[in-house]
Design an enzyme around this catalytic site. Structure first.
Site, PDB file in Angstrom:
ATOM      1  N   GLU A   9      13.897 -46.583  13.560  1.00 24.24           N
ATOM      2  CA  GLU A   9      13.908 -47.752  14.427  1.00 24.24           C
ATOM      3  C   GLU A   9      13.578 -47.109  16.000  1.00 24.24           C
ATOM      4  O   GLU A   9      13.259 -47.850  17.133  1.00 24.24           O
ATOM      5  CB  GLU A   9      15.157 -48.619  14.689  1.00 24.24           C
ATOM      6  CG  GLU A   9      15.050 -49.698  13.477  1.00 24.24           C
ATOM      7  CD  GLU A   9      15.349 -49.189  12.213  1.00 24.24           C
ATOM      8  OE1 GLU A   9      15.875 -47.975  11.888  1.00 24.24           O
ATOM      9  OE2 GLU A   9      15.133 -49.876  11.009  1.00 24.24           O
ATOM     10  N   ASN A  11      12.875 -47.125   5.773  1.00 24.51           N
ATOM     11  CA  ASN A  11      12.159 -48.414   6.156  1.00 24.51           C
ATOM     12  C   ASN A  11      10.893 -47.984   7.084  1.00 24.51           C
ATOM     13  O   ASN A  11      11.138 -46.608   7.595  1.00 24.51           O
ATOM     14  CB  ASN A  11      12.665 -49.730   6.832  1.00 24.51           C
ATOM     15  CG  ASN A  11      13.392 -49.082   8.264  1.00 24.51           C
ATOM     16  OD1 ASN A  11      14.531 -48.644   7.993  1.00 24.51           O
ATOM     17  ND2 ASN A  11      12.958 -49.378   9.390  1.00 24.51           N
ATOM     18  N   ASP A  23      12.445 -53.727   6.865  1.00 22.42           N
ATOM     19  CA  ASP A  23      13.540 -52.768   7.049  1.00 22.42           C
ATOM     20  C   ASP A  23      14.268 -52.883   5.771  1.00 22.42           C
ATOM     21  O   ASP A  23      15.716 -52.762   5.604  1.00 22.42           O
ATOM     22  CB  ASP A  23      14.546 -53.359   8.116  1.00 22.42           C
ATOM     23  CG  ASP A  23      15.649 -52.426   8.554  1.00 22.42           C
ATOM     24  OD1 ASP A  23      15.498 -51.243   8.161  1.00 22.42           O
ATOM     25  OD2 ASP A  23      16.787 -52.798   8.700  1.00 22.42           O
TER      26      ASP A  23
HETATM   27 CA    CA Z   1      16.562 -49.331   9.371  1.00 20.85          CA
END
Ligand code: CA
Length: 708
Positions: free
Chosen positions: A220, A297, A342
């Site tokens: 992220e 992810n 995600d």
């Molecule tokens: Ca994640």
């Protein structure tokens, strides 16, 4: 509560902050790098004399818990049956050890020959006498406190590794360290990530064939994932496997990266590092000499932002098998081609032999975030079966011919928001599951949680900032009113792919699971209980209040022939940080708890609900308070809780004392509590911003007092 959890999640996954701690005592202890070693207990032999043959034989060695998942197959099953369904009612606390923080723990302790090794907050490693809980040594790696801002979910560690007299542990700021298991003194240390990028490590190392395997996190924040193997004796790097391709103009590290790059489109390397981080799960089959890597992810989340012409985006959300000695790619199975939600496949992988279609198959099992339970042939990666373990809305099924999920097109989100199940916390996250060879069941801590996704109209990676390409301001869809937030302990028959039994729990984010030959399944609950069920039918056999939600995986071991069940208990992790209120679990210390038959120790009573000190008068203007509310959410909410309501593991700012109110500017901008991880936000907030946030918190304190 549903609305609160949904809103909290929205915040969690759109915010760009890490966690400081403006008041817990734990972060202040352990000034000495290494505290002196106490005298070794009589039942100890040598310290952590663990090697490959010993871990390979761990299934039969139920006295110890020598590697993260107990065995290389990560089953988290023990053949111990001294504590069993017939006598567990007599279980009591043998000892407890205070981890000196009210912040959470996700750690699975290891036990080798009567000594327990467990990481606490900020990667402080403790060695404890596993019979008494007495501290033998501790080592403080002085983890960089500012790194709390570059991780989503607190300064936690999920575990350590043991190898030939060493305890091997990673730090949040990306170092890998080997300590002398007898004394806690540093043997070697390497930087296992690029410190110039926001990589972090929360996962437990594994040691296979004398090589320490470690991944990292940070998808992220825009990093490119990789897994590295280091020589366990020296810390020298042996191989590195990138999980996603980099900039083609710099040349690919291997032919397999060239192959993976064909599944990406556009100039993905300019958008972000791509993610695919292996932040938790590994398993090892010594006969096949295959190391299995669970990858995360994509970064950012929307596939169209990351790879605008489509493509599977290898190796996001995949299980990748590599040669354990060389890191050479052998096979992969991608759970979510073109990952978009995600939906990591970094969740635990369990190796077992299962009867399928009349023959014993060597399988790998995983319940990743996406809501399916996968059974693969672990020699070849062939999909044997995949079925839903909870209701989901992003895909209808996995096509057995192609091995690919069939997405439900009308539920795909665009810039227009959509409610999707599961959400970013997954149907199952990092909380360990357990496979019991006797019952043939896998026990899974499952969530039923949905989330509103919407693609941000524009994306530009903000360096060192949580950047996921979602738009928190998109108008929520009407179906958002149907958002769910539930949790259960699910007993799943993997050979038949169907539920055997299920225990409903009050909410999501319950603990990891242990199963034993005593017909027991052991799990902490989010509501502050530690519970034992019958493995065959789910009947509850025993429970005890522990004054905190236990999220980590329990273990079992013996010392001098006596069986113990232990857990590192402390409400924490992503969901816990967002707050929401868990009653009497508020501000309880994290502790290692060890239980045995006839144990007579009592925990101190739960801390009483705190009285709120008289807050200062509201002096800020309404529009300033409103501005403060908008600033609180992205800068403070991730740790101190949505709506200024802490989950209990971080200070609740509504309860600040007068002294803290007076020091507010010095803390927020001056970094007064940086040692606790509450580093200065002067790089993001002006004086006026800090004042506005302060005004908002004061208003929330008054509102709370008026409610009470
Ligand atoms: Ca994640």
């Amino acid at each position: 509560m549903r609305a609160a959890v949904q809103a909290a999640l929205l915040l969690l996954f759109t915010l760009s902050i890490g966690c400081g701690d403006s008041g817990s005592p734990g972060a202040r202890q352990a000034d000495a790098k290494t505290a002196p070693a106490a005298a070794a207990p009589a039942h100890r032999t040598a310290a952590a004399e663990v090697d490959g043959p010993r871990i390979i034989a761990a299934e039969a060695d139920s006295s110890n818990w020598m590697t993260h998942g107990r065995t290389y197959g990560e089953q988290r099953f023990s053949s111990l049956d001294q504590i069993n369904a017939g006598n567990v009612v007599g279980l009591g606390l043998a000892w407890y050890f205070d981890l000196k923080t009210t912040r959470g723990t996700e750690a699975t302790p290891l036990v080798v020959d009567g000594v327990m090794y467990v990481p606490g907050l900020w990667n402080v490693i403790y060695a404890l006498d596993a019979k008494s809980g007495k501290e033998l040594w501790r080592n403080d790696p002085k983890t960089r406190r500012d790194w709390g801002r570059y991780t989503c979910c607190d300064a936690i560690s999920r575990g350590v590794a043991t190898w030939r007299g060493k305890i091997i542990a990673a730090t949040l700021d990306g170092r890998l360290r080997a300590l002398d298991a007898a004394t806690g003194e540093l043997d070697w240390e390497v930087q296992a990530t690029d410190p110039g990028q926001p990589y972090s490590i929360t996962g437990a190392p594994r040691v296979v064939n004398g090589k320490v395997i470690i991944g990292n996190g940070g998808a992220e924040y825009g990093v490119r994932g990789y897994v590295t193997a280091y020589d366990a004796e020296t810390g020298k790097q042996i191989w590195r496997f990138y999980t996603v391709p980099g900039d083609p103009s710099k040349g690919f590290e291997s032919p397999v990266m060239e192959m993976a790059a064909k599944t990406w489109s556009g100039e993905w390397w300019k958008v972000s590092g791509g993610g695919g981080t292996a932040w938790d799960s590994f398993a090892f089959d010594p006969e096949l000499n295959l190391l299995y890597i669970g990858t995360g992810n994509g970064g950012p989340w929307p596939r169209d932002t990351r790879s605008p012409g489509g493509g599977d985006n290898l190796f996001l959300a995949s299980i990748v098998a590599v040669n354990a000695d060389t890191g050479e790619y052998i096979w992969h199975y991608q759970t979510v081609p073109g990952e978009n939600w995600d939906f990591t496949a970094a969740q635990q992988m369990i190796l077992a032999d299962l009867p399928i279609g009349g023959t014993q198959r060597k399988v790998l099992m995983q319940a990743p975030k996406n809501g399916f339970f996968y059974v693969l042939d672990r020699a070849t990666g062939e999909l044997l079966s995949a079925e839903k373990i909870v209701p989901i809305t992003w895909a209808s099924h996995v096509d057995p011919e192609t091995g690919r999920p069939v997405e439900i097109k009308e539920n795909l989100y665009t810039e227009k928001a959509k409610l999707v199940s599961p959400g970013p916390n997954g149907a199952h996250d990092w909380q360990p599951m357990s496979y019991h060879p006797g019952t043939g069941l896998v026990y899974i801590p499952v969530h039923e949680m949905s989330w509103v996704y919407s693609r941000a109209p524009e994306f530009k990676l903000k360096p060192w900032t949580f950047s996921i390409g979602q738009n928190p301001d998109a108008p929520p869809p009407p179906e958002a009113a149907n958002a769910v937030s539930k949790g259960a302990l699910l007993a799943w028959d993997p050979a038949r792919q169907k539920q055997a039994w299920r225990v409903e729990l009050g909410g999501p984010w319950n603990g990891g699971v242990l199963s034993t030959a005593g017909n027991l399944v052991v799990e902490g609950a989010a509501d502050g209980r530690f519970v034992i069920y019958r493995a065959d039918n789910g009947d509850k056999l025993w429970e005890i209040p522990i004054h905190t939600g236990a999220v980590a995986g329990p273990i079992t071991y013996t010392v001098e022939g006596e069986q113990y069940i232990a857990v590192a208990a402390g409400w924490g992790g992503a969901l816990a940080l967002m707050g929401g209120g868990f009653g009497d679990v508020h501000s309880t210390p994290a502790r290692v708890l060890a239980f045995k038959l006839g144990g007579k120790v009592s925990l101190p009573p739960a801390p009483p609900p705190r009285a709120m000190p008289e807050p200062p008068s509201v002096t800020a203007a309404t529009d300033v308070i409103k501005q403060g509310e908008a600033l609180y959410a992205p800068n403070c909410g991730n740790c101190h809780g949505f709506n200024a309501i802490s989950g209990g593991n971080m200070p609740d700012l509504r309860y600040m004392t007068l002294e803290t109110h007076q020091a507010f500017r010095d803390i927020v901008l001056g970094g007064k509590l940086a040692a606790n991880g509450m580093v200065s936000f002067a790089d993001r907030l002006s004086d006026a911003d800090a004042e506005a946030i302060h005004g908002y918190i004061i208003k929330r304190a008054h509102e709370t007092r008026n409610e009470e």
